[in-house]
Design a protein around this motif. Sequence first.
Motif, PDB file in Angstrom:
ATOM      1  N   ILE A 127       0.861  -1.173   0.000  1.00 15.46           N
ATOM      2  CA  ILE A 127       0.000   0.000   0.000  1.00 15.46           C
ATOM      3  C   ILE A 127       0.902   1.229   0.000  1.00 15.46           C
ATOM      4  O   ILE A 127       1.928   1.253   0.679  1.00 15.46           O
ATOM      5  N   LYS A 128       0.521   2.217  -0.798  1.00 15.08           N
ATOM      6  CA  LYS A 128       1.317   3.441  -0.928  1.00 15.08           C
ATOM      7  C   LYS A 128       0.435   4.627  -0.580  1.00 15.08           C
ATOM      8  O   LYS A 128      -0.632   4.815  -1.174  1.00 15.08           O
ATOM      9  N   VAL A 129       0.892   5.437   0.386  1.00 19.92           N
ATOM     10  CA  VAL A 129       0.152   6.619   0.830  1.00 19.92           C
ATOM     11  C   VAL A 129       1.026   7.841   0.559  1.00 19.92           C
ATOM     12  O   VAL A 129       2.196   7.858   0.958  1.00 19.92           O
ATOM     13  N   THR A 130       0.467   8.839  -0.123  1.00 21.16           N
ATOM     14  CA  THR A 130       1.201  10.073  -0.388  1.00 21.16           C
ATOM     15  C   THR A 130       0.416  11.260   0.145  1.00 21.16           C
ATOM     16  O   THR A 130      -0.818  11.236   0.159  1.00 21.16           O
ATOM     17  N   ASP A 155      -4.423  -2.165  -8.139  1.00 17.08           N
ATOM     18  CA  ASP A 155      -5.184  -1.348  -9.084  1.00 17.08           C
ATOM     19  C   ASP A 155      -6.163  -0.413  -8.377  1.00 17.08           C
ATOM     20  O   ASP A 155      -6.849   0.367  -9.031  1.00 17.08           O
ATOM     21  N   ASN A 156      -6.269  -0.501  -7.078  1.00 16.38           N
ATOM     22  CA  ASN A 156      -7.220   0.311  -6.317  1.00 16.38           C
ATOM     23  C   ASN A 156      -6.574   1.642  -5.933  1.00 16.38           C
ATOM     24  O   ASN A 156      -5.445   1.680  -5.469  1.00 16.38           O
ATOM     25  N   VAL A 179     -13.896   7.815  -3.593  1.00 20.08           N
ATOM     26  CA  VAL A 179     -13.492   6.772  -4.530  1.00 20.08           C
ATOM     27  C   VAL A 179     -14.112   7.063  -5.886  1.00 20.08           C
ATOM     28  O   VAL A 179     -15.281   7.430  -5.981  1.00 20.08           O
ATOM     29  N   THR A 180     -13.357   6.878  -6.935  1.00 22.58           N
ATOM     30  CA  THR A 180     -13.885   6.936  -8.293  1.00 22.58           C
ATOM     31  C   THR A 180     -13.962   5.502  -8.779  1.00 22.58           C
ATOM     32  O   THR A 180     -12.952   4.807  -8.848  1.00 22.58           O
ATOM     33  N   PHE A 181     -15.192   5.062  -9.083  1.00 27.78           N
ATOM     34  CA  PHE A 181     -15.410   3.684  -9.502  1.00 27.78           C
ATOM     35  C   PHE A 181     -15.533   3.649 -11.012  1.00 27.78           C
ATOM     36  O   PHE A 181     -16.356   4.336 -11.599  1.00 27.78           O
ATOM     37  N   MET A 182     -14.692   2.881 -11.655  1.00 22.66           N
ATOM     38  CA  MET A 182     -14.719   2.728 -13.104  1.00 22.66           C
ATOM     39  C   MET A 182     -15.129   1.286 -13.420  1.00 22.66           C
ATOM     40  O   MET A 182     -14.291   0.384 -13.386  1.00 22.66           O
ATOM     41  N   PRO A 183     -16.428   1.065 -13.715  1.00 19.06           N
ATOM     42  CA  PRO A 183     -16.846  -0.301 -14.032  1.00 19.06           C
ATOM     43  C   PRO A 183     -16.287  -0.745 -15.382  1.00 19.06           C
ATOM     44  O   PRO A 183     -15.876   0.076 -16.202  1.00 19.06           O
ATOM     45  N   ALA A 184     -16.269  -2.043 -15.565  1.00 22.46           N
ATOM     46  CA  ALA A 184     -15.795  -2.598 -16.830  1.00 22.46           C
ATOM     47  C   ALA A 184     -16.710  -2.145 -17.955  1.00 22.46           C
ATOM     48  O   ALA A 184     -17.903  -1.883 -17.747  1.00 22.46           O
ATOM     49  N   ALA A 185     -16.169  -2.058 -19.147  1.00 23.31           N
ATOM     50  CA  ALA A 185     -16.969  -1.642 -20.305  1.00 23.31           C
ATOM     51  C   ALA A 185     -18.088  -2.649 -20.531  1.00 23.31           C
ATOM     52  O   ALA A 185     -17.899  -3.859 -20.393  1.00 23.31           O
TER      53      ALA A 185
END
Length: 192
Positions: A127-130, A155-156, A179-185
């Motif tokens: 996990i990376k926190v900036t 990928d989250n 959160v920005t949710f990008m569903p599959a096409a």
Amino acid sequence: MNTKILIVLALVMAVIAGWFFYKQDSVTPTVNIAPSEVDYEATEIKAVQTNDEGETEYELNADSLTHNPTTNQDEMSGITMDWAPGTEQRYQISAGTAAINQQTGELKLTGGFVLTSKGTAEGATPIKVTGQTLFGNTKKRAVYSKEPVKVEQGDNRFEAASMKADLEAGDYEFGQVAVTFMPAARQDAKLF
């Protein structure tokens, strides 16, 4: 006649010397040296801190370090810290500047920070926190930020208004998560 030329030449030289003396800037004021707030300074720092059992707790690299005796803090710039607060968790922290109190363990990272977990558990995704500012305590093995942070794990990705983390246990708490949710096409397929 030779005497007159020498007298005139001496007068011309005196006038030129007087003109140069007049045109010189005033003497620079004396330098007032006040006592420094810095106890000691060093560059290209490489330090290791061990715990009570003699195991390495963290390794620290910094471009420069100054010790302020008034606040009893080590103030550093350009730091990278490999921290192992527990047997299961390892972290790397980098920041523009840092202030650490060796007695209390208080830690303040400013100028932008990156906290990356390097868990030793099998299959653990780092996990990376900036963010901009991170506070913590090396003795309590905890960090927190009251400013917005960005979090990435695999990928989250998401953003949070604040963060608290118990680094020894690997537990994170985020406040006001966005959160920005990008569903599959969408793919239309025949059912029959």
